[in-house]
Design a protein around this motif. Structure first.
Motif, PDB file in Angstrom:
ATOM      1  N   TYR A  92       0.837  -1.193   0.000  1.00  0.00           N
ATOM      2  CA  TYR A  92       0.000   0.000   0.000  1.00  0.00           C
ATOM      3  C   TYR A  92       0.872   1.243   0.000  1.00  0.00           C
ATOM      4  N   GLY A  93       0.333   2.325  -0.542  1.00  0.00           N
ATOM      5  CA  GLY A  93       1.018   3.611  -0.507  1.00  0.00           C
ATOM      6  C   GLY A  93       0.009   4.740  -0.555  1.00  0.00           C
ATOM      7  N   ALA A  94       0.435   5.923  -0.145  1.00  0.00           N
ATOM      8  CA  ALA A  94      -0.433   7.094  -0.184  1.00  0.00           C
ATOM      9  C   ALA A  94      -0.696   7.543  -1.620  1.00  0.00           C
ATOM     10  N   THR A  95       0.245   7.217  -2.519  1.00  0.00           N
ATOM     11  CA  THR A  95       0.093   7.537  -3.937  1.00  0.00           C
ATOM     12  C   THR A  95       0.344   6.271  -4.750  1.00  0.00           C
ATOM     13  N   SER A  96      -0.032   6.325  -6.007  1.00  0.00           N
ATOM     14  CA  SER A  96       0.209   5.197  -6.908  1.00  0.00           C
ATOM     15  C   SER A  96       1.700   4.910  -7.010  1.00  0.00           C
ATOM     16  N   LEU A  97       2.491   5.958  -7.165  1.00  0.00           N
ATOM     17  CA  LEU A  97       3.940   5.802  -7.299  1.00  0.00           C
ATOM     18  C   LEU A  97       4.556   5.180  -6.044  1.00  0.00           C
ATOM     19  N   GLU A  98       4.098   5.597  -4.876  1.00  0.00           N
ATOM     20  CA  GLU A  98       4.621   5.037  -3.627  1.00  0.00           C
ATOM     21  C   GLU A  98       4.294   3.549  -3.517  1.00  0.00           C
ATOM     22  N   ALA A  99       3.067   3.172  -3.842  1.00  0.00           N
ATOM     23  CA  ALA A  99       2.676   1.761  -3.777  1.00  0.00           C
ATOM     24  C   ALA A  99       3.492   0.923  -4.758  1.00  0.00           C
ATOM     25  N   VAL A 100       3.668   1.417  -5.969  1.00  0.00           N
ATOM     26  CA  VAL A 100       4.436   0.686  -6.985  1.00  0.00           C
ATOM     27  C   VAL A 100       5.893   0.554  -6.552  1.00  0.00           C
ATOM     28  N   SER A 101       6.462   1.622  -6.025  1.00  0.00           N
ATOM     29  CA  SER A 101       7.857   1.570  -5.574  1.00  0.00           C
ATOM     30  C   SER A 101       8.031   0.533  -4.473  1.00  0.00           C
ATOM     31  N   LYS A 102       7.112   0.528  -3.513  1.00  0.00           N
ATOM     32  CA  LYS A 102       7.196  -0.429  -2.411  1.00  0.00           C
ATOM     33  C   LYS A 102       7.051  -1.868  -2.894  1.00  0.00           C
ATOM     34  N   VAL A 103       6.137  -2.110  -3.831  1.00  0.00           N
ATOM     35  CA  VAL A 103       5.919  -3.484  -4.292  1.00  0.00           C
ATOM     36  C   VAL A 103       7.078  -3.959  -5.162  1.00  0.00           C
ATOM     37  N   GLU A 104       7.729  -3.058  -5.891  1.00  0.00           N
ATOM     38  CA  GLU A 104       8.910  -3.439  -6.660  1.00  0.00           C
ATOM     39  C   GLU A 104      10.025  -3.908  -5.726  1.00  0.00           C
ATOM     40  N   VAL A 105      10.258  -3.163  -4.645  1.00  0.00           N
ATOM     41  CA  VAL A 105      11.280  -3.535  -3.669  1.00  0.00           C
ATOM     42  C   VAL A 105      10.944  -4.883  -3.052  1.00  0.00           C
ATOM     43  N   LEU A 106       9.696  -5.065  -2.664  1.00  0.00           N
ATOM     44  CA  LEU A 106       9.277  -6.328  -2.056  1.00  0.00           C
ATOM     45  C   LEU A 106       9.452  -7.492  -3.025  1.00  0.00           C
ATOM     46  N   ALA A 107       9.084  -7.298  -4.287  1.00  0.00           N
ATOM     47  CA  ALA A 107       9.236  -8.357  -5.287  1.00  0.00           C
ATOM     48  C   ALA A 107      10.701  -8.754  -5.439  1.00  0.00           C
ATOM     49  N   LEU A 108      11.590  -7.776  -5.488  1.00  0.00           N
ATOM     50  CA  LEU A 108      13.011  -8.082  -5.610  1.00  0.00           C
ATOM     51  C   LEU A 108      13.528  -8.821  -4.384  1.00  0.00           C
ATOM     52  N   ARG A 109      13.031  -8.466  -3.202  1.00  0.00           N
ATOM     53  CA  ARG A 109      13.431  -9.180  -1.981  1.00  0.00           C
ATOM     54  C   ARG A 109      12.961 -10.627  -2.014  1.00  0.00           C
ATOM     55  N   VAL A 110      11.737 -10.854  -2.463  1.00  0.00           N
ATOM     56  CA  VAL A 110      11.201 -12.215  -2.545  1.00  0.00           C
ATOM     57  C   VAL A 110      12.006 -13.035  -3.541  1.00  0.00           C
ATOM     58  N   ILE A 111      12.312 -12.458  -4.693  1.00  0.00           N
ATOM     59  CA  ILE A 111      13.095 -13.170  -5.708  1.00  0.00           C
ATOM     60  C   ILE A 111      14.493 -13.483  -5.170  1.00  0.00           C
ATOM     61  N   ALA A 112      15.137 -12.505  -4.520  1.00  0.00           N
ATOM     62  CA  ALA A 112      16.475 -12.726  -3.963  1.00  0.00           C
ATOM     63  C   ALA A 112      16.453 -13.830  -2.912  1.00  0.00           C
ATOM     64  N   GLU A 113      15.441 -13.819  -2.064  1.00  0.00           N
ATOM     65  CA  GLU A 113      15.318 -14.849  -1.022  1.00  0.00           C
ATOM     66  C   GLU A 113      15.187 -16.235  -1.651  1.00  0.00           C
ATOM     67  N   ARG A 114      14.382 -16.327  -2.700  1.00  0.00           N
ATOM     68  CA  ARG A 114      14.206 -17.620  -3.378  1.00  0.00           C
ATOM     69  C   ARG A 114      15.506 -18.100  -4.011  1.00  0.00           C
ATOM     70  N   LEU A 115      16.265 -17.169  -4.611  1.00  0.00           N
ATOM     71  CA  LEU A 115      17.537 -17.536  -5.221  1.00  0.00           C
ATOM     72  C   LEU A 115      18.545 -17.967  -4.156  1.00  0.00           C
ATOM     73  N   GLU A 116      18.597 -17.244  -3.032  1.00  0.00           N
ATOM     74  CA  GLU A 116      19.530 -17.570  -1.964  1.00  0.00           C
ATOM     75  C   GLU A 116      19.272 -18.953  -1.376  1.00  0.00           C
ATOM     76  N   HIS A 117      18.018 -19.367  -1.366  1.00  0.00           N
ATOM     77  CA  HIS A 117      17.650 -20.651  -0.787  1.00  0.00           C
ATOM     78  C   HIS A 117      17.420 -21.727  -1.847  1.00  0.00           C
ATOM     79  N   SER A 118      17.898 -21.476  -3.051  1.00  0.00           N
ATOM     80  CA  SER A 118      17.804 -22.419  -4.175  1.00  0.00           C
ATOM     81  C   SER A 118      16.375 -22.860  -4.454  1.00  0.00           C
TER      82      SER A 118
END
Length: 69
Positions: A28-54
């Motif tokens: 969630y974000g107060a603006t569309s841009l804030e929500a998109v920015s936050k979800v992009e960061v979260l997606a990259l964290r999820v992908i990195a976590e999956r790669l780190e744990h094979s």
């Protein structure tokens, strides 16, 4: 792999952004841009976590963001 971020404005005025190809990755974000920015960061964290744990193999990433009406 291509990722699509879908966004919508909630009745309380907040924006919700979600990565459709990664269940549970939303922010969630107060603006569309804030929500998109936050979800992009979260997606990259999820992908990195999956790669780190094979849990996934490396792949190229493309992110598309449909224009909100």
């Amino acid at each position: 792999m291509n990722f699509t971020i879908e966004q919508e404005k909630e009745s309380d005025g907040r924006w919700l952004a979600e990565v459709l190809e990664l269940p549970g990755v939303l922010a969630y974000g107060a603006t569309s841009l804030e929500a998109v920015s936050k979800v992009e960061v979260l997606a990259l964290r999820v992908i990195a976590e999956r790669l780190e744990h094979s849990e996934s193999r490396p792949f190229s990433i493309n992110i598309s963001i449909p224009i909100a009406a």
